[in-house]
Design a protein around this motif. Structure first.
Motif, PDB file in Angstrom:
ATOM      1  N   GLN A 117       0.839  -1.199   0.000  1.00 44.15           N
ATOM      2  CA  GLN A 117       0.000   0.000   0.000  1.00 44.15           C
ATOM      3  C   GLN A 117       0.874   1.248   0.000  1.00 44.15           C
ATOM      4  O   GLN A 117       1.882   1.332   0.707  1.00 44.15           O
ATOM      5  N   PHE A 118       0.495   2.224  -0.793  1.00 43.73           N
ATOM      6  CA  PHE A 118       1.220   3.494  -0.815  1.00 43.73           C
ATOM      7  C   PHE A 118       0.250   4.613  -1.194  1.00 43.73           C
ATOM      8  O   PHE A 118      -0.870   4.369  -1.658  1.00 43.73           O
ATOM      9  N   THR A 119       0.683   5.845  -0.956  1.00 40.00           N
ATOM     10  CA  THR A 119      -0.144   7.024  -1.203  1.00 40.00           C
ATOM     11  C   THR A 119       0.376   7.784  -2.420  1.00 40.00           C
ATOM     12  O   THR A 119       1.589   7.919  -2.602  1.00 40.00           O
ATOM     13  N   VAL A 120      -0.539   8.256  -3.245  1.00 40.68           N
ATOM     14  CA  VAL A 120      -0.190   9.086  -4.398  1.00 40.68           C
ATOM     15  C   VAL A 120      -0.740  10.489  -4.175  1.00 40.68           C
ATOM     16  O   VAL A 120      -1.911  10.658  -3.842  1.00 40.68           O
ATOM     17  N   LYS A 121       0.136  11.482  -4.343  1.00 41.20           N
ATOM     18  CA  LYS A 121      -0.284  12.879  -4.282  1.00 41.20           C
ATOM     19  C   LYS A 121      -0.013  13.525  -5.633  1.00 41.20           C
ATOM     20  O   LYS A 121       1.085  13.418  -6.173  1.00 41.20           O
ATOM     21  N   GLN A 122      -1.035  14.170  -6.173  1.00 41.95           N
ATOM     22  CA  GLN A 122      -0.895  14.845  -7.462  1.00 41.95           C
ATOM     23  C   GLN A 122      -1.800  16.060  -7.465  1.00 41.95           C
ATOM     24  O   GLN A 122      -2.954  15.989  -7.025  1.00 41.95           O
ATOM     25  N   SER A 123      -1.295  17.174  -7.939  1.00 42.12           N
ATOM     26  CA  SER A 123      -2.058  18.424  -7.893  1.00 42.12           C
ATOM     27  C   SER A 123      -2.639  18.765  -9.254  1.00 42.12           C
ATOM     28  O   SER A 123      -2.064  18.454 -10.295  1.00 42.12           O
ATOM     29  N   SER A 124      -3.798  19.411  -9.200  1.00 41.41           N
ATOM     30  CA  SER A 124      -4.393  19.950 -10.424  1.00 41.41           C
ATOM     31  C   SER A 124      -4.166  21.455 -10.432  1.00 41.41           C
ATOM     32  O   SER A 124      -4.214  22.113  -9.386  1.00 41.41           O
ATOM     33  N   ILE A 125      -3.879  21.993 -11.589  1.00 42.04           N
ATOM     34  CA  ILE A 125      -3.686  23.431 -11.738  1.00 42.04           C
ATOM     35  C   ILE A 125      -4.635  23.927 -12.828  1.00 42.04           C
ATOM     36  O   ILE A 125      -5.125  23.155 -13.640  1.00 42.04           O
ATOM     37  N   PRO A 126      -4.931  25.233 -12.840  1.00 45.17           N
ATOM     38  CA  PRO A 126      -5.926  25.765 -13.773  1.00 45.17           C
ATOM     39  C   PRO A 126      -5.586  25.539 -15.237  1.00 45.17           C
ATOM     40  O   PRO A 126      -4.422  25.358 -15.609  1.00 45.17           O
ATOM     41  N   ASP A 127      -6.652  25.601 -16.067  1.00 44.28           N
ATOM     42  CA  ASP A 127      -6.462  25.520 -17.514  1.00 44.28           C
ATOM     43  C   ASP A 127      -5.641  26.708 -18.003  1.00 44.28           C
ATOM     44  O   ASP A 127      -4.689  26.556 -18.754  1.00 44.28           O
ATOM     45  N   LYS A 128      -6.051  27.915 -17.579  1.00 44.23           N
ATOM     46  CA  LYS A 128      -5.389  29.132 -18.050  1.00 44.23           C
ATOM     47  C   LYS A 128      -5.276  30.140 -16.898  1.00 44.23           C
ATOM     48  O   LYS A 128      -6.188  30.282 -16.090  1.00 44.23           O
ATOM     49  N   TYR A 129      -4.133  30.839 -16.886  1.00 45.81           N
ATOM     50  CA  TYR A 129      -3.904  31.871 -15.880  1.00 45.81           C
ATOM     51  C   TYR A 129      -4.053  33.260 -16.493  1.00 45.81           C
ATOM     52  O   TYR A 129      -3.934  33.449 -17.709  1.00 45.81           O
ATOM     53  N   ILE A 130      -4.264  34.232 -15.604  1.00 47.57           N
ATOM     54  CA  ILE A 130      -4.341  35.631 -15.998  1.00 47.57           C
ATOM     55  C   ILE A 130      -3.762  36.445 -14.849  1.00 47.57           C
ATOM     56  O   ILE A 130      -3.923  36.072 -13.684  1.00 47.57           O
ATOM     57  N   PHE A 131      -3.039  37.520 -15.160  1.00 46.57           N
ATOM     58  CA  PHE A 131      -2.500  38.344 -14.079  1.00 46.57           C
ATOM     59  C   PHE A 131      -2.453  39.805 -14.504  1.00 46.57           C
ATOM     60  O   PHE A 131      -2.471  40.138 -15.702  1.00 46.57           O
ATOM     61  N   VAL A 132      -2.407  40.675 -13.504  1.00 49.31           N
ATOM     62  CA  VAL A 132      -2.241  42.112 -13.721  1.00 49.31           C
ATOM     63  C   VAL A 132      -0.792  42.442 -13.411  1.00 49.31           C
ATOM     64  O   VAL A 132      -0.269  42.063 -12.352  1.00 49.31           O
ATOM     65  N   THR A 133      -0.110  43.104 -14.325  1.00 42.99           N
ATOM     66  CA  THR A 133       1.315  43.377 -14.138  1.00 42.99           C
ATOM     67  C   THR A 133       1.551  44.185 -12.868  1.00 42.99           C
ATOM     68  O   THR A 133       0.726  45.019 -12.469  1.00 42.99           O
ATOM     69  N   THR A 134       2.694  43.936 -12.244  1.00 35.35           N
ATOM     70  CA  THR A 134       3.030  44.656 -11.017  1.00 35.35           C
ATOM     71  C   THR A 134       3.498  46.076 -11.314  1.00 35.35           C
ATOM     72  O   THR A 134       3.341  46.973 -10.488  1.00 35.35           O
ATOM     73  N   SER A 135       4.064  46.290 -12.484  1.00 37.67           N
ATOM     74  CA  SER A 135       4.554  47.625 -12.860  1.00 37.67           C
ATOM     75  C   SER A 135       3.531  48.343 -13.728  1.00 37.67           C
ATOM     76  O   SER A 135       2.667  47.715 -14.354  1.00 37.67           O
ATOM     77  N   GLY A 136       3.636  49.662 -13.748  1.00 37.68           N
ATOM     78  CA  GLY A 136       2.793  50.471 -14.609  1.00 37.68           C
ATOM     79  C   GLY A 136       3.576  50.998 -15.800  1.00 37.68           C
ATOM     80  O   GLY A 136       4.804  51.154 -15.735  1.00 37.68           O
ATOM     81  N   TYR A 137       2.859  51.299 -16.890  1.00 38.52           N
ATOM     82  CA  TYR A 137       3.513  51.714 -18.133  1.00 38.52           C
ATOM     83  C   TYR A 137       2.711  52.840 -18.769  1.00 38.52           C
ATOM     84  O   TYR A 137       1.471  52.843 -18.719  1.00 38.52           O
TER      85      TYR A 137
END
Length: 324
Positions: free
Chosen positions: A149-169
């Protein structure tokens, strides 16, 4: 084995009463059987990704996108001197709250001759919210470890990411659509390196990038031109919280699930009207002075994409960057 026989002989020589209690030496036969029992069993070993797995341990597998299937092949080996049989039903049993997102297929054999091998595939197809998934796998068998017997750990991550830039332009110094996309790529590398994906583009409108030519794309997805959002897709922030889902025309549905940025003082260039058409206020396609439309934080409504134009040269606003 020789040690047991010597001890038995010693007891018979110096403890006569012992020989009376065990006539014909039945204890010798018992010791012989006990001493050789492990030799008559198979020995189960397991590996995956070129690493051995020990019963009772935890195996961590790489993360998988939502709605994507990721297979991992496991190799069973019988390193004993006798045939090994998988006795469970099913042979490879899965348990845990996330078991519906894992399946076992392609088990090549339930009987392994001495030195023989078999394999099976564990497929992870995450369908629920991004998080770590944990299951327990049990392989019942007739070896010296009858419940491997053993344990499996696996993560799911989003299909697509989006972010707002930290700097301004400045809007007049973006160098057009191409320059804005380059900024998104640089910010991804420098400030959002942990996010999946390698290609991010700016959610701004200009003559070479358009969401809709009619209000809310009444003509459908065919109105898209070099647009950065995909149809029927959920986009996630860097903290793995969903921000919005798009419709069949690749438009984010209002109200958003969450704000793009919680701060009401945050601003980003868009060049969009509230119905997703291009605004004429776009800093001359993000290359010159003038005014540009923008979005604001702290909202889930249309102010995320459209507010009346403001000076392109006098304001340093962020960009919304979308994974492609």
């Amino acid at each position: 084995m020789k040690v047991w026989v010597l001890l038995l002989c010693f007891s018979m020589l110096f403890l006569p009463s012992c020989s009376k209690k065990f006539p014909n030496f039945p204890i010798l036969a018992l010791l012989l059987r006990t001493g050789s029992s492990n030799a008559s069993l198979g020995t189960l070993s397991l590996s995956a990704n070129n690493s051995n797995i020990i019963s009772g341990t935890v195996l961590e597998l790489s993360s998988v996108r939502l709605n994507v299937t990721s297979p991992t092949t496991f190799q069973l080996r019988n390193s004993g001197n006798a045939e090994l049989q998988l006795t469970g039903n099913p042979s490879i049993a899965i348990a845990g709250d996330s078991q519906s997102e894992f399946t076992v297929t392609n088990l090549s054999s339930t009987k392994l001759s001495a030195g023989g091998t078999a394999s099976f595939t564990l497929s992870f197809a995450p369908k629920s919210n991004p998080s770590a998934k944990t299951i327990t796998i049990t392989i019942a068998n007739n070896s010296n470890v009858p419940n491997f017997q053993f344990t499996v750990k696996q993560s799911s991550i989003p299909d697509k990411y989006i972010f707002v830039t930290t700097s301004g332009y400045r809007g007049d110094q973006l160098s057009g659509i191409t320059g804005a996309d380059t900024i998104c790529g640089t910010e991804k590398t420098n400030n959002f390196a942990s996010l999946a994906g390698t290609s991010y583009k700016a959610m701004i409108a200009a003559s070479t990038r358009r969401a809709c030519s009619t209000a809310n794309c009444s003509g459908g997805i065919g109105e898209n031109l070099n647009w950065v959002l995909l149809p029927s897709q959920t986009y996630y922030l860097s903290n793995n919280s969903a921000v919005f889902t798009t419709n069949s025309s690749s438009l984010a549905i209002f109200p958003f699930i969450n704000t793009l940025d919680a701060s009401t003082s945050k601003r980003w260039w868009t060049g969009l009207l509230s119905d997703w058409r291009n605004s004429s206020d776009n800093c001359t396609n993000w290359t010159s002075t003038g005014v540009g439309d923008f979005g604001v934080g702290g909202s889930t409504g249309t102010t995320n994409i459209s507010n009346l134009g403001i000076s392109c040269s006098g304001n340093f606003y962020s960009l919304v960057c979308v994974e492609q």
